[in-house]
Design a protein around this motif. Structure first.
Motif, PDB file in Angstrom:
ATOM      1  N   GLU A 155      16.053  -4.059  -2.749  1.00 41.82           N
ATOM      2  CA  GLU A 155      15.865  -4.912  -1.576  1.00 41.82           C
ATOM      3  C   GLU A 155      14.898  -6.066  -1.802  1.00 41.82           C
ATOM      4  O   GLU A 155      15.168  -7.185  -1.374  1.00 41.82           O
ATOM      5  CB  GLU A 155      15.379  -4.091  -0.364  1.00 41.82           C
ATOM      6  CG  GLU A 155      15.288  -4.960   0.886  1.00 41.82           C
ATOM      7  CD  GLU A 155      14.732  -4.258   2.113  1.00 41.82           C
ATOM      8  OE1 GLU A 155      14.773  -4.873   3.189  1.00 41.82           O
ATOM      9  OE2 GLU A 155      14.252  -3.121   2.003  1.00 41.82           O
ATOM     10  N   VAL A 156      13.770  -5.826  -2.434  1.00 40.66           N
ATOM     11  CA  VAL A 156      12.721  -6.854  -2.431  1.00 40.66           C
ATOM     12  C   VAL A 156      12.197  -7.291  -3.791  1.00 40.66           C
ATOM     13  O   VAL A 156      11.536  -8.320  -3.886  1.00 40.66           O
ATOM     14  CB  VAL A 156      11.513  -6.423  -1.565  1.00 40.66           C
ATOM     15  CG1 VAL A 156      11.922  -6.207  -0.131  1.00 40.66           C
ATOM     16  CG2 VAL A 156      10.833  -5.198  -2.135  1.00 40.66           C
ATOM     17  N   ALA A 157      12.463  -6.544  -4.847  1.00 40.87           N
ATOM     18  CA  ALA A 157      11.811  -6.868  -6.127  1.00 40.87           C
ATOM     19  C   ALA A 157      12.158  -8.269  -6.648  1.00 40.87           C
ATOM     20  O   ALA A 157      11.323  -8.916  -7.272  1.00 40.87           O
ATOM     21  CB  ALA A 157      12.125  -5.813  -7.183  1.00 40.87           C
ATOM     22  N   CYS A 158      13.364  -8.749  -6.370  1.00 37.79           N
ATOM     23  CA  CYS A 158      13.748 -10.078  -6.854  1.00 37.79           C
ATOM     24  C   CYS A 158      12.977 -11.196  -6.160  1.00 37.79           C
ATOM     25  O   CYS A 158      12.737 -12.245  -6.754  1.00 37.79           O
ATOM     26  CB  CYS A 158      15.245 -10.306  -6.656  1.00 37.79           C
ATOM     27  SG  CYS A 158      16.234  -9.271  -7.733  1.00 37.79           S
ATOM     28  N   SER A 159      12.606 -10.984  -4.917  1.00 33.81           N
ATOM     29  CA  SER A 159      11.967 -12.050  -4.145  1.00 33.81           C
ATOM     30  C   SER A 159      10.480 -11.802  -3.898  1.00 33.81           C
ATOM     31  O   SER A 159       9.816 -12.650  -3.304  1.00 33.81           O
ATOM     32  CB  SER A 159      12.678 -12.185  -2.797  1.00 33.81           C
ATOM     33  OG  SER A 159      12.594 -10.947  -2.092  1.00 33.81           O
TER      34      SER A 159
ATOM     35  N   SER B 219       0.838  -1.213   0.000  1.00 32.41           N
ATOM     36  CA  SER B 219       0.000   0.000   0.000  1.00 32.41           C
ATOM     37  C   SER B 219       0.868   1.256   0.000  1.00 32.41           C
ATOM     38  O   SER B 219       0.524   2.258  -0.634  1.00 32.41           O
ATOM     39  CB  SER B 219      -0.927   0.021   1.217  1.00 32.41           C
ATOM     40  OG  SER B 219      -1.839  -1.048   1.156  1.00 32.41           O
ATOM     41  N   VAL B 220       1.980   1.208   0.717  1.00 36.16           N
ATOM     42  CA  VAL B 220       2.904   2.345   0.769  1.00 36.16           C
ATOM     43  C   VAL B 220       3.526   2.583  -0.609  1.00 36.16           C
ATOM     44  O   VAL B 220       3.619   3.728  -1.063  1.00 36.16           O
ATOM     45  CB  VAL B 220       3.984   2.126   1.857  1.00 36.16           C
ATOM     46  CG1 VAL B 220       5.152   3.080   1.687  1.00 36.16           C
ATOM     47  CG2 VAL B 220       3.373   2.283   3.249  1.00 36.16           C
ATOM     48  N   ILE B 221       3.927   1.510  -1.292  1.00 35.40           N
ATOM     49  CA  ILE B 221       4.485   1.675  -2.641  1.00 35.40           C
ATOM     50  C   ILE B 221       3.430   2.279  -3.565  1.00 35.40           C
ATOM     51  O   ILE B 221       3.724   3.195  -4.340  1.00 35.40           O
ATOM     52  CB  ILE B 221       5.018   0.343  -3.222  1.00 35.40           C
ATOM     53  CG1 ILE B 221       6.139  -0.230  -2.361  1.00 35.40           C
ATOM     54  CG2 ILE B 221       5.529   0.562  -4.656  1.00 35.40           C
ATOM     55  CD1 ILE B 221       6.583  -1.642  -2.776  1.00 35.40           C
ATOM     56  N   ASP B 222       2.204   1.781  -3.480  1.00 33.74           N
ATOM     57  CA  ASP B 222       1.118   2.330  -4.307  1.00 33.74           C
ATOM     58  C   ASP B 222       0.935   3.819  -4.040  1.00 33.74           C
ATOM     59  O   ASP B 222       0.797   4.615  -4.968  1.00 33.74           O
ATOM     60  CB  ASP B 222      -0.207   1.609  -4.034  1.00 33.74           C
ATOM     61  CG  ASP B 222      -0.239   0.193  -4.603  1.00 33.74           C
ATOM     62  OD1 ASP B 222       0.545  -0.106  -5.523  1.00 33.74           O
ATOM     63  OD2 ASP B 222      -1.069  -0.599  -4.117  1.00 33.74           O
ATOM     64  N   ARG B 223       0.932   4.189  -2.771  1.00 34.40           N
ATOM     65  CA  ARG B 223       0.745   5.601  -2.424  1.00 34.40           C
ATOM     66  C   ARG B 223       1.921   6.442  -2.936  1.00 34.40           C
ATOM     67  O   ARG B 223       1.732   7.526  -3.469  1.00 34.40           O
ATOM     68  CB  ARG B 223       0.582   5.772  -0.914  1.00 34.40           C
ATOM     69  CG  ARG B 223       0.464   7.233  -0.500  1.00 34.40           C
ATOM     70  CD  ARG B 223      -0.431   7.441   0.683  1.00 34.40           C
ATOM     71  NE  ARG B 223      -0.369   8.810   1.150  1.00 34.40           N
ATOM     72  CZ  ARG B 223      -1.104   9.813   0.674  1.00 34.40           C
ATOM     73  NH1 ARG B 223      -1.972   9.592  -0.287  1.00 34.40           N
ATOM     74  NH2 ARG B 223      -0.987  11.030   1.166  1.00 34.40           N
ATOM     75  N   TYR B 224       3.129   5.938  -2.776  1.00 36.71           N
ATOM     76  CA  TYR B 224       4.314   6.645  -3.270  1.00 36.71           C
ATOM     77  C   TYR B 224       4.204   6.847  -4.782  1.00 36.71           C
ATOM     78  O   TYR B 224       4.444   7.943  -5.293  1.00 36.71           O
ATOM     79  CB  TYR B 224       5.581   5.849  -2.924  1.00 36.71           C
ATOM     80  CG  TYR B 224       6.851   6.521  -3.377  1.00 36.71           C
ATOM     81  CD1 TYR B 224       7.493   7.448  -2.561  1.00 36.71           C
ATOM     82  CD2 TYR B 224       7.413   6.242  -4.613  1.00 36.71           C
ATOM     83  CE1 TYR B 224       8.663   8.075  -2.969  1.00 36.71           C
ATOM     84  CE2 TYR B 224       8.581   6.858  -5.032  1.00 36.71           C
ATOM     85  CZ  TYR B 224       9.196   7.781  -4.203  1.00 36.71           C
ATOM     86  OH  TYR B 224      10.344   8.398  -4.616  1.00 36.71           O
ATOM     87  N   ASN B 225       3.825   5.784  -5.496  1.00 32.17           N
ATOM     88  CA  ASN B 225       3.698   5.877  -6.950  1.00 32.17           C
ATOM     89  C   ASN B 225       2.661   6.905  -7.371  1.00 32.17           C
ATOM     90  O   ASN B 225       2.859   7.631  -8.339  1.00 32.17           O
ATOM     91  CB  ASN B 225       3.340   4.519  -7.561  1.00 32.17           C
ATOM     92  CG  ASN B 225       4.524   3.588  -7.639  1.00 32.17           C
ATOM     93  OD1 ASN B 225       5.670   4.015  -7.537  1.00 32.17           O
ATOM     94  ND2 ASN B 225       4.256   2.313  -7.829  1.00 32.17           N
ATOM     95  N   SER B 226       1.547   6.959  -6.653  1.00 26.57           N
ATOM     96  CA  SER B 226       0.471   7.856  -7.075  1.00 26.57           C
ATOM     97  C   SER B 226       0.695   9.289  -6.610  1.00 26.57           C
ATOM     98  O   SER B 226       0.039  10.198  -7.098  1.00 26.57           O
ATOM     99  CB  SER B 226      -0.882   7.341  -6.579  1.00 26.57           C
ATOM    100  OG  SER B 226      -0.927   7.367  -5.173  1.00 26.57           O
ATOM    101  N   THR B 227       1.618   9.497  -5.695  1.00 26.15           N
ATOM    102  CA  THR B 227       1.887  10.862  -5.225  1.00 26.15           C
ATOM    103  C   THR B 227       3.278  11.306  -5.661  1.00 26.15           C
ATOM    104  O   THR B 227       3.412  12.047  -6.620  1.00 26.15           O
ATOM    105  CB  THR B 227       1.735  10.966  -3.695  1.00 26.15           C
ATOM    106  OG1 THR B 227       2.587  10.016  -3.064  1.00 26.15           O
ATOM    107  CG2 THR B 227       0.293  10.719  -3.259  1.00 26.15           C
TER     108      THR B 227
ATOM    109  N   PRO C 161       7.205 -10.717  -6.047  1.00 23.15           N
ATOM    110  CA  PRO C 161       6.595 -10.339  -7.322  1.00 23.15           C
ATOM    111  C   PRO C 161       5.573  -9.198  -7.202  1.00 23.15           C
ATOM    112  O   PRO C 161       5.473  -8.378  -8.110  1.00 23.15           O
ATOM    113  CB  PRO C 161       5.910 -11.622  -7.801  1.00 23.15           C
ATOM    114  CG  PRO C 161       6.427 -12.719  -6.956  1.00 23.15           C
ATOM    115  CD  PRO C 161       7.006 -12.124  -5.717  1.00 23.15           C
ATOM    116  N   GLN C 162       4.856  -9.139  -6.090  1.00 24.58           N
ATOM    117  CA  GLN C 162       3.873  -8.058  -5.917  1.00 24.58           C
ATOM    118  C   GLN C 162       4.580  -6.706  -5.796  1.00 24.58           C
ATOM    119  O   GLN C 162       4.151  -5.724  -6.390  1.00 24.58           O
ATOM    120  CB  GLN C 162       3.003  -8.318  -4.688  1.00 24.58           C
ATOM    121  CG  GLN C 162       2.078  -9.504  -4.855  1.00 24.58           C
ATOM    122  CD  GLN C 162       1.379  -9.827  -3.551  1.00 24.58           C
ATOM    123  OE1 GLN C 162       2.018 -10.128  -2.543  1.00 24.58           O
ATOM    124  NE2 GLN C 162       0.058  -9.761  -3.569  1.00 24.58           N
ATOM    125  N   ALA C 163       5.657  -6.675  -5.042  1.00 19.34           N
ATOM    126  CA  ALA C 163       6.434  -5.436  -4.926  1.00 19.34           C
ATOM    127  C   ALA C 163       7.095  -5.110  -6.261  1.00 19.34           C
ATOM    128  O   ALA C 163       7.132  -3.949  -6.675  1.00 19.34           O
ATOM    129  CB  ALA C 163       7.481  -5.556  -3.818  1.00 19.34           C
TER     130      ALA C 163
END
Length: 174
Positions: A114-118, A58-66, A120-122
């Motif tokens: 940090e997390v994109a490789c492991s 949800s934080v990534i989504d918010r960052y992307n949209s703002t 998939p949702q992130a």
């Protein structure tokens, strides 16, 4: 039984969680850190966000949209021209990355590393954030071509990808 209304602002809580994830990274951010920064109870955390991972998405989504979408777009729109807007983005990033108090890099870059490789949702959300950056550059280049700031022989999509890669490289180096 009726659910009690939320007694906190979800967007504000997400913004506070962003600061924790941005400073510490996903793995090092504890539930205690997040709840304290968000100023909510553990039960409100679970009722609203489900889990640390769901909160992170949800934080990534918010960052992307703002920040990712609107931040670049606003810098381009507020400039006297598309070319000046693109220059302002790079000058601003270099200025920000050379300040002593600002060593966190780009949130989307950090997530990618940090997390994109492991996760998939992130990874999907990171790709979305990068695509939004690229789209901001693409639209600016197209407008700049109409104004004669960029030659008509320049291909806008590869140039937008180049600027996105260069910007993200600077953020990582910073």
């Amino acid at each position: 039984p009726m659910a009690r209304p939320r007694e906190f602002n979800v967007d504000h809580a997400l913004d506070q969680a962003l600061q924790v994830f941005w400073s510490k990274g996903y793995e090092a951010s504890s539930l205690r850190d997040l709840i304290a920064a968000m100023g909510i109870s553990k039960s409100s955390f679970y009722d609203t966000f489900g889990s640390k991972h769901e909160l992170f998405l949800s934080v990534i989504d918010r960052y992307n949209s703002t920040v990712a979408a609107c931040g670049l777009e606003a810098m381009i729109q507020d400039a006297p021209s598309p070319k000046a807007g693109i220059q302002n983005i790079f000058h601003g990033i270099i200025e920000k990355m050379t300040r002593e108090d600002e060593k966190r890099g780009c949130f989307i870059n950090n997530c990618a590393v940090e997390v994109a490789c492991s996760d998939p949702q992130a990874a999907d959300r990171v790709a979305d954030g990068l695509a939004r950056m690229e789209e901001s550059f693409y639209c600016a280049i197209r407008r700049g071509q109409k104004l004669g700031e960029f030659g008509p022989e320049k291909e806008p999509r590869p140039l937008a990808r180049y600027l996105t890669g260069t910007l993200n490289g600077l953020l990582v180096m910073g």
